[in-house]
Design a protein around this motif. Structure first.
Motif, mmCIF file in Angstrom:
data_model
loop_
_atom_site.group_PDB
_atom_site.id
_atom_site.type_symbol
_atom_site.label_atom_id
_atom_site.label_comp_id
_atom_site.label_asym_id
_atom_site.label_seq_id
_atom_site.Cartn_x
_atom_site.Cartn_y
_atom_site.Cartn_z
ATOM 1 N N ALA A 174 -3.286 4.336 -0.175
ATOM 2 C CA ALA A 174 -3.844 4.356 -1.539
ATOM 3 C C ALA A 174 -2.777 3.980 -2.563
ATOM 4 C CB ALA A 174 -4.400 5.739 -1.859
ATOM 5 N N ASP A 175 -3.178 3.128 -3.486
ATOM 6 C CA ASP A 175 -2.310 2.667 -4.574
ATOM 7 C C ASP A 175 -2.857 3.350 -5.840
ATOM 8 O OD1 ASP A 175 -1.019 1.210 -6.555
ATOM 9 O OD2 ASP A 175 -1.495 -0.761 -5.726
ATOM 10 N N LEU A 176 -2.192 4.444 -6.249
ATOM 11 C CA LEU A 176 -2.734 5.316 -7.298
ATOM 12 C C LEU A 176 -2.284 4.851 -8.687
ATOM 13 C CD1 LEU A 176 -1.757 8.514 -5.326
ATOM 14 C CD2 LEU A 176 -4.065 7.589 -5.521
ATOM 15 N N GLY A 177 -3.235 4.660 -9.588
ATOM 16 C CA GLY A 177 -2.899 4.094 -10.906
ATOM 17 C C GLY A 177 -2.407 2.679 -10.681
ATOM 18 N N CYS A 178 -3.260 1.907 -9.976
ATOM 19 C CA CYS A 178 -2.816 0.655 -9.351
ATOM 20 C C CYS A 178 -2.600 -0.505 -10.318
ATOM 21 C CB CYS A 178 -3.831 0.229 -8.293
ATOM 22 S SG CYS A 178 -5.504 0.019 -8.967
ATOM 23 N N GLY A 179 -3.141 -0.392 -11.573
ATOM 24 C CA GLY A 179 -3.072 -1.542 -12.462
ATOM 25 C C GLY A 179 -3.802 -2.719 -11.824
ATOM 26 N N GLY A 194 -9.161 -7.002 -2.693
ATOM 27 C CA GLY A 194 -10.272 -6.376 -1.968
ATOM 28 C C GLY A 194 -10.750 -5.071 -2.545
ATOM 29 N N HIS A 195 -10.098 -3.966 -2.169
ATOM 30 C CA HIS A 195 -10.677 -2.669 -2.511
ATOM 31 C C HIS A 195 -10.002 -2.022 -3.712
ATOM 32 C CE1 HIS A 195 -12.560 -2.841 1.446
ATOM 33 N NE2 HIS A 195 -11.378 -3.227 1.901
ATOM 34 N N ALA A 196 -10.805 -1.670 -4.711
ATOM 35 C CA ALA A 196 -10.290 -0.859 -5.819
ATOM 36 C C ALA A 196 -11.427 -0.013 -6.364
ATOM 37 C CB ALA A 196 -9.717 -1.742 -6.921
ATOM 38 N N VAL A 197 -11.111 1.231 -6.661
ATOM 39 C CA VAL A 197 -12.115 2.158 -7.179
ATOM 40 C C VAL A 197 -11.748 2.470 -8.621
ATOM 41 C CG1 VAL A 197 -13.177 4.429 -6.845
ATOM 42 C CG2 VAL A 197 -12.130 3.258 -4.915
ATOM 43 N N GLN A 198 -12.766 2.507 -9.490
ATOM 44 C CA GLN A 198 -12.499 2.898 -10.862
ATOM 45 C C GLN A 198 -12.677 4.412 -10.971
ATOM 46 O OE1 GLN A 198 -14.901 0.981 -13.845
ATOM 47 N NE2 GLN A 198 -13.722 1.895 -15.512
ATOM 48 N N GLY A 199 -11.601 5.113 -11.271
ATOM 49 C CA GLY A 199 -11.665 6.577 -11.362
ATOM 50 C C GLY A 199 -10.312 7.116 -11.755
ATOM 51 N N SER A 200 -10.248 8.437 -11.895
ATOM 52 C CA SER A 200 -8.998 9.043 -12.371
ATOM 53 C C SER A 200 -8.127 9.544 -11.224
ATOM 54 C CB SER A 200 -9.309 10.207 -13.314
ATOM 55 O OG SER A 200 -8.095 10.819 -13.694
ATOM 56 N N ILE A 201 -6.851 9.349 -11.367
ATOM 57 C CA ILE A 201 -5.912 9.878 -10.373
ATOM 58 C C ILE A 201 -5.785 11.401 -10.498
ATOM 59 C CG2 ILE A 201 -4.557 7.788 -10.008
ATOM 60 C CD1 ILE A 201 -2.531 8.877 -12.041
ATOM 61 N N ALA A 202 -6.333 11.956 -11.578
ATOM 62 C CA ALA A 202 -6.345 13.419 -11.693
ATOM 63 C C ALA A 202 -7.407 14.009 -10.764
ATOM 64 C CB ALA A 202 -6.609 13.834 -13.133
ATOM 65 N N GLN A 203 -8.309 13.155 -10.264
ATOM 66 C CA GLN A 203 -9.321 13.592 -9.298
ATOM 67 C C GLN A 203 -9.526 12.490 -8.261
ATOM 68 O OE1 GLN A 203 -12.374 14.423 -12.363
ATOM 69 N NE2 GLN A 203 -12.610 16.369 -11.283
ATOM 70 N N PRO A 232 -10.710 10.297 -5.391
ATOM 71 C CA PRO A 232 -12.019 10.473 -4.740
ATOM 72 C C PRO A 232 -12.024 10.239 -3.223
ATOM 73 C CG PRO A 232 -11.847 8.282 -5.671
ATOM 74 C CD PRO A 232 -10.519 8.933 -5.915
ATOM 75 N N PHE A 233 -10.877 10.225 -2.580
ATOM 76 C CA PHE A 233 -10.831 9.807 -1.168
ATOM 77 C C PHE A 233 -11.274 10.936 -0.220
ATOM 78 C CE2 PHE A 233 -7.395 7.634 -3.535
ATOM 79 C CZ PHE A 233 -7.979 6.384 -3.576
ATOM 80 N N ALA A 234 -11.852 10.523 0.912
ATOM 81 C CA ALA A 234 -12.347 11.501 1.897
ATOM 82 C C ALA A 234 -11.182 12.259 2.538
ATOM 83 C CB ALA A 234 -13.148 10.765 2.968
ATOM 84 N N ALA A 235 -11.483 13.461 2.980
ATOM 85 C CA ALA A 235 -10.461 14.327 3.597
ATOM 86 C C ALA A 235 -9.818 13.626 4.791
ATOM 87 C CB ALA A 235 -11.096 15.635 4.030
ATOM 88 N N GLY A 236 -8.507 13.644 4.847
ATOM 89 C CA GLY A 236 -7.762 13.097 5.983
ATOM 90 C C GLY A 236 -7.866 11.598 6.160
ATOM 91 N N ILE A 288 -2.486 15.701 -7.486
ATOM 92 C CA ILE A 288 -1.679 15.594 -6.264
ATOM 93 C C ILE A 288 -2.174 16.624 -5.239
ATOM 94 C CG2 ILE A 288 0.670 15.834 -5.330
ATOM 95 C CD1 ILE A 288 1.665 14.541 -7.975
ATOM 96 N N GLY A 289 -2.627 17.781 -5.728
ATOM 97 C CA GLY A 289 -3.216 18.793 -4.829
ATOM 98 C C GLY A 289 -4.458 18.232 -4.131
ATOM 99 N N MET A 290 -5.308 17.533 -4.897
ATOM 100 C CA MET A 290 -6.519 16.947 -4.286
ATOM 101 C C MET A 290 -6.149 15.824 -3.331
ATOM 102 S SD MET A 290 -9.222 16.837 -7.439
ATOM 103 C CE MET A 290 -10.573 16.147 -6.502
ATOM 104 N N LEU A 291 -5.122 15.061 -3.704
ATOM 105 C CA LEU A 291 -4.663 13.966 -2.838
ATOM 106 C C LEU A 291 -4.203 14.528 -1.488
ATOM 107 C CD1 LEU A 291 -3.742 10.938 -2.593
ATOM 108 C CD2 LEU A 291 -1.501 11.729 -3.379
ATOM 109 N N ASP A 292 -3.558 15.693 -1.538
ATOM 110 C CA ASP A 292 -3.045 16.330 -0.320
ATOM 111 C C ASP A 292 -4.149 16.439 0.741
ATOM 112 O OD1 ASP A 292 -1.202 17.750 1.285
ATOM 113 O OD2 ASP A 292 -2.106 19.640 0.638
ATOM 114 N N ALA A 293 -5.357 16.824 0.291
ATOM 115 C CA ALA A 293 -6.465 16.977 1.245
ATOM 116 C C ALA A 293 -6.890 15.634 1.843
ATOM 117 C CB ALA A 293 -7.649 17.636 0.543
ATOM 118 N N SER A 294 -6.636 14.548 1.120
ATOM 119 C CA SER A 294 -7.053 13.223 1.613
ATOM 120 C C SER A 294 -6.037 12.604 2.576
ATOM 121 C CB SER A 294 -7.229 12.248 0.438
ATOM 122 O OG SER A 294 -8.056 12.791 -0.523
#
Ligand SMILES: C[S@@+](CC[C@H](N)C(=O)[O-])C[C@H]1O[C@@H](n2cnc3c(N)ncnc32)[C@H](O)[C@@H]1O
Length: 279
Positions: free
Chosen positions: A74-79, A113-122, A124-128, A151-157
């Motif tokens: 994942a490229d977070l805050g990817c620009g 290819g793949h980019a999702v519009q959303g916040s890095i504060a949440q 959205p990636f699936a667990a693991g 980052i806590g939510m990212l940990d679960a992903s």
């Protein structure tokens, strides 16, 4: 939830939506070019040097990860995807960007290819689902509290053994530049950045193993010379080479004292192999 917590939260959301419209305005004004996502007032040659340093750090950080068809990074805050080609050139096929700015996401989708519009504060990636992640000057825009949540939510992903590189502006450098350049105090995109202990400790979930950390203190110390000689390629290139050598990533390097005074600082972590699988 207490009243003060509620107020704090709504204040953070207001700040986030304000920043978000400023990012949209910047993307409209500058387009999908390095100057839009790096330091807009620096000469292009200097931004190119910062870009080169980011790329070398990414290569070093992600090199040990397996490249399989199910490896996702994942490229977070990817620009617009400034550094994705570097990660692809390493043999990673599946990279997914996350950014809240629509114009950047569109370009990312067109080019990579793949980019999702959303916040890095949440995130959205699936667990693991992720084997690795990187954030280059992104979490500093959400503030410390929301960055901890994100980052806590990212940990679960992240799957066990995943590597995470987080690179952000250094709070000390930004504090000094705000002191010297008064106009920065009113620019919303000229945010604080993180201190050494925030990036190296406060932001990291329990259990992540810190592999290494560092900064571009060498480049920062050489900045006055790099600025002076940016039109003199031979002198500039010699200075740039010295900066890249001083700021090369190393395990066991101590990002302390004068070395921690960098324009950018980074931390590389690993989610332990023996961590419980996320549900
Ligand atoms: C300085 S740019 C860096 C872009 C990219 N990482 C790079 O290094 O080229 C910061 C990026 O973070 C994005 N951003 C800031 N806050 C965000 C948030 N809360 N959620 C998603 N993206 C965010 C901005 O839209 C912008 O694209």
């Amino acid at each position: 939830m207490s009243q003060s917590k509620k107020e704090g939260t709504s204040h953070e959301f207001d700040a986030e939506s304000h920043l978000r419209s400023d990012w949209a305005a910047r993307q409209h004004a500058l387009g999908n070019v390095p100057q839009a996502v790096l330091l807009r007032n620096l000469p292009p040659r200097l931004n190119l040097l910062i870009d080169t340093w980011h790329r070398s750090l990414l290569r070093w950080s992600l090199a040990p990860l397996e490249r399989t068809r199910s490896t996702w990074i994942a490229d977070l805050g990817c620009g617009y995807g400034r550094v994705v080609n570097e990660v692809k050139a390493m043999g990673f096929e599946n990279i997914i960007g996350l950014d809240y700015e629509a114009g950047f996401c569109r370009q990312y989708q067109l080019d990579h290819g793949h980019a999702v519009q959303g916040s890095i504060a949440q995130p959205p990636f699936a667990a693991g689902s992720l084997s690795g992640a990187y954030a280059i000057t992104a979490f500093m825009y959400v503030g410390l509290e929301r960055a901890i949540d994100g980052i806590g939510m990212l940990d679960a992903s992240l799957s066990p053994g995943a590597r995470i590189l987080i690179l952000e502006a250094g709070a000390e450098f930004n504090g000094l530049s705000r002191y010297i350049f008064r106009q920065k105090r009113t620019q919303s995109l000229a945010v604080n950045g993180f201190s050494r202990s925030e990036l190296g400790k406060t932001l990291l979930p329990d259990g992540w193993r810190k592999i290494a950390s560092g900064s571009n203190a060498g480049m920062t110390m050489l900045l006055p010379l790099l600025m002076t000689f940016h039109r003199w390629p031979r002198v500039f290139n010699a200075l740039a080479k010295a900066a890249m050598h001083l700021d090369r990533p190393r395990v066991g390097f101590r990002d302390r004292g004068v070395r921690s005074f960098g324009l950018h600082r980074w931390v590389l972590c690993e989610k332990p192999f023996n961590s419980a699988p996320a549900r």
